[in-house]
Design a protein around this motif. Structure first.
Motif, short mmCIF file in Angstrom:
data_model
loop_
_atom_site.label_atom_id
_atom_site.label_comp_id
_atom_site.label_asym_id
_atom_site.label_seq_id
_atom_site.Cartn_x
_atom_site.Cartn_y
_atom_site.Cartn_z
N MET A 303 0.90 -1.25 0.00
CA MET A 303 -0.06 -0.04 0.02
C MET A 303 0.92 1.43 -0.14
N THR A 304 0.48 2.26 -0.50
CA THR A 304 0.96 3.77 -0.49
C THR A 304 0.23 4.58 0.36
N THR A 305 0.70 5.43 0.98
CA THR A 305 0.17 6.54 1.71
C THR A 305 0.79 8.00 1.18
N GLU A 306 0.02 8.93 1.30
CA GLU A 306 0.84 10.36 1.03
C GLU A 306 0.51 11.19 2.47
N SER A 307 1.29 11.85 2.93
CA SER A 307 1.12 12.64 4.17
C SER A 307 1.85 13.88 4.32
N VAL A 308 1.19 14.78 5.10
CA VAL A 308 2.08 16.05 5.23
C VAL A 308 2.20 16.37 6.73
N VAL A 309 3.23 16.85 7.09
CA VAL A 309 3.55 17.17 8.47
C VAL A 309 3.99 18.63 8.41
N MET A 310 3.57 19.32 9.60
CA MET A 310 3.83 20.71 9.68
C MET A 310 4.39 21.13 11.16
N ARG A 311 5.20 22.00 11.40
CA ARG A 311 5.59 22.45 12.71
C ARG A 311 5.65 24.06 12.61
N ALA A 312 5.14 24.67 13.65
CA ALA A 312 4.99 25.98 13.68
C ALA A 312 6.36 26.50 13.99
N SER A 313 7.18 26.11 15.08
CA SER A 313 8.26 26.68 15.46
C SER A 313 9.51 26.74 14.20
N SER A 314 9.44 26.04 13.44
CA SER A 314 10.32 26.12 12.27
C SER A 314 9.77 26.53 10.95
N GLY A 315 8.43 26.30 10.84
CA GLY A 315 7.89 26.44 9.58
C GLY A 315 8.10 25.64 8.54
N THR A 316 8.51 24.28 9.00
CA THR A 316 8.89 23.37 8.11
C THR A 316 7.65 22.68 7.73
N VAL A 317 7.37 22.36 6.43
CA VAL A 317 6.37 21.54 5.77
C VAL A 317 7.13 20.35 5.26
N ARG A 318 6.64 18.99 5.50
CA ARG A 318 7.11 17.71 5.06
C ARG A 318 6.35 17.16 4.29
#
Length: 326
Positions: A303-318
């Protein structure tokens, strides 16, 4: 945004950001088995059980502040429930979650259903009652205060259009397709706005304002207050503005709000009223949509999945694509 050296950030540093994706992945994979089966309750139950089990593998002392409902309404992931594998020992984390945002969408195999969660230090997320919320959102890059829930939809569209340097007719607004929004939709169309109607999943609708590829400029209309907090957590990470006001249909709902510490029932909540300090937002697609691809089942039990994870302190979006072997 919080500085990376603040105590809040140190609390969240101990819960690896990427571990939160494992939680939403587990819920999405479990719910995906019920896509198109017409059984909303079974899909939601599968996501809830999988998410709770995944939480228990994390080193944290978590508390659900927004969940499936109050304890007498939900056997798992209810408001106030403790989650995590280190109660009394791990960092204290507040969790807002929707194991399956879009149960009807999943049951009907429609677009934009997600497994979603937000995490913050203790006290960082508004403990919103399970009532409706009037919502107004816009993406990043606009002057602070560009939107105002006390103004009309027309006034808000014109303000955003002026700041963007375009005519109101060039603004596109996302709205939940509900009978209660008939007047709102009519007003927006009367000034020439494009209106993108979605059947469910207003967390994805709010987040769409932050992505130029969606062409959506604004989000308007009422939906669940818990979903408003989840969307606010995402906007805290990537930018944007949000206004929300709780809507009450009866005295029972007002009493429920007071039970959770809401005293000003007419307050307009801004972004940091809903999600403050450092916070994490994670989502995995269940069915494909504007934000994420859904779970895909391949040959050989893969199976394949697609996700997003974000963090406020760094402004990083993965953006994370996973392959899972069952």
């Amino acid at each position: 945004m919080s500085d990376s050296n603040t105590p809040a950030s140190k609390v969240l540093d101990r819960v690896l950001v990427l571990e939160m994706v494992r939680v939403t992945e587990a819920a999405a994979i479990a719910a995906s088995k019920l896509i198109g089966r017409g059984d909303e309750k079974a899909a939601d139950h599968a996501a809830v059980e999988a998410m709770r089990k995944a939480f228990d593998e994390l080193y944290m002392d978590g508390t659900v502040v927004i969940g499936e409902g109050e304890r007498d309404e939900a056997p798992m992931l209810f408001i106030g429930e403790k989650v995590g594998g280190a109660p009394g020992r791990g960092p204290k984390i507040d969790i807002a979650l929707d194991p399956l945002e879009g149960t009807t969408i999943t049951a009907k195999a429609g677009p934009n259903s997600l497994a979603v969660l937000a995490a913050a230090e203790e006290g960082g997320l508004l403990n919103a009652p399970d009532v409706y919320m009037d919502k107004l959102a816009v993406g990043p890059g606009y002057p602070e205060g560009i939107i105002d829930l006390d103004k009309s939809p027309t006034e808000n569209v014109r303000a955003v259009a002026a700041a963007k340097g375009v005519k109101p007719e060039e603004i596109i607004v996302c709205v939940l397709d509900r009978p209660r929004h008939e007047e709102l939709i009519a007003e927006l169309r009367s000034i020439g706005c494009g209106v993108v109607l979605i059947g469910d999943g207003d967390v994805a609708g709010v987040i769409a304002t932050t992505d130029e590829d969606t062409t959506i400029d604004m989000y308007m209309g009422s939906g669940g207050a818990p979903e408003g907090v989840l969307a606010a957590a995402a906007l805290r990470c990537v930018g944007g503005q949000f206004n929300g006001r709780l809507l009450f249909r009866n005295d029972d709902e007002r009493a429920r709000a007071r039970k959770w510490g809401i005293e000003d029932l007419n307050k307009v909540y801004k972004l940091e009223d809903l999600a403050k300090g450092d916070c994490i937002f994670a989502a995995t697609g269940v069915t494909s949509g504007s934000l994420l691809q859904g779970v895909k089942r391949l040959k050989g039990g893969r199976m394949t999945t697609e996700s997003v994870v974000m963090r406020a302190s760094s402004g990083t979006v993965r953006w994370i694509k996973g392959e899972h072997r069952i």
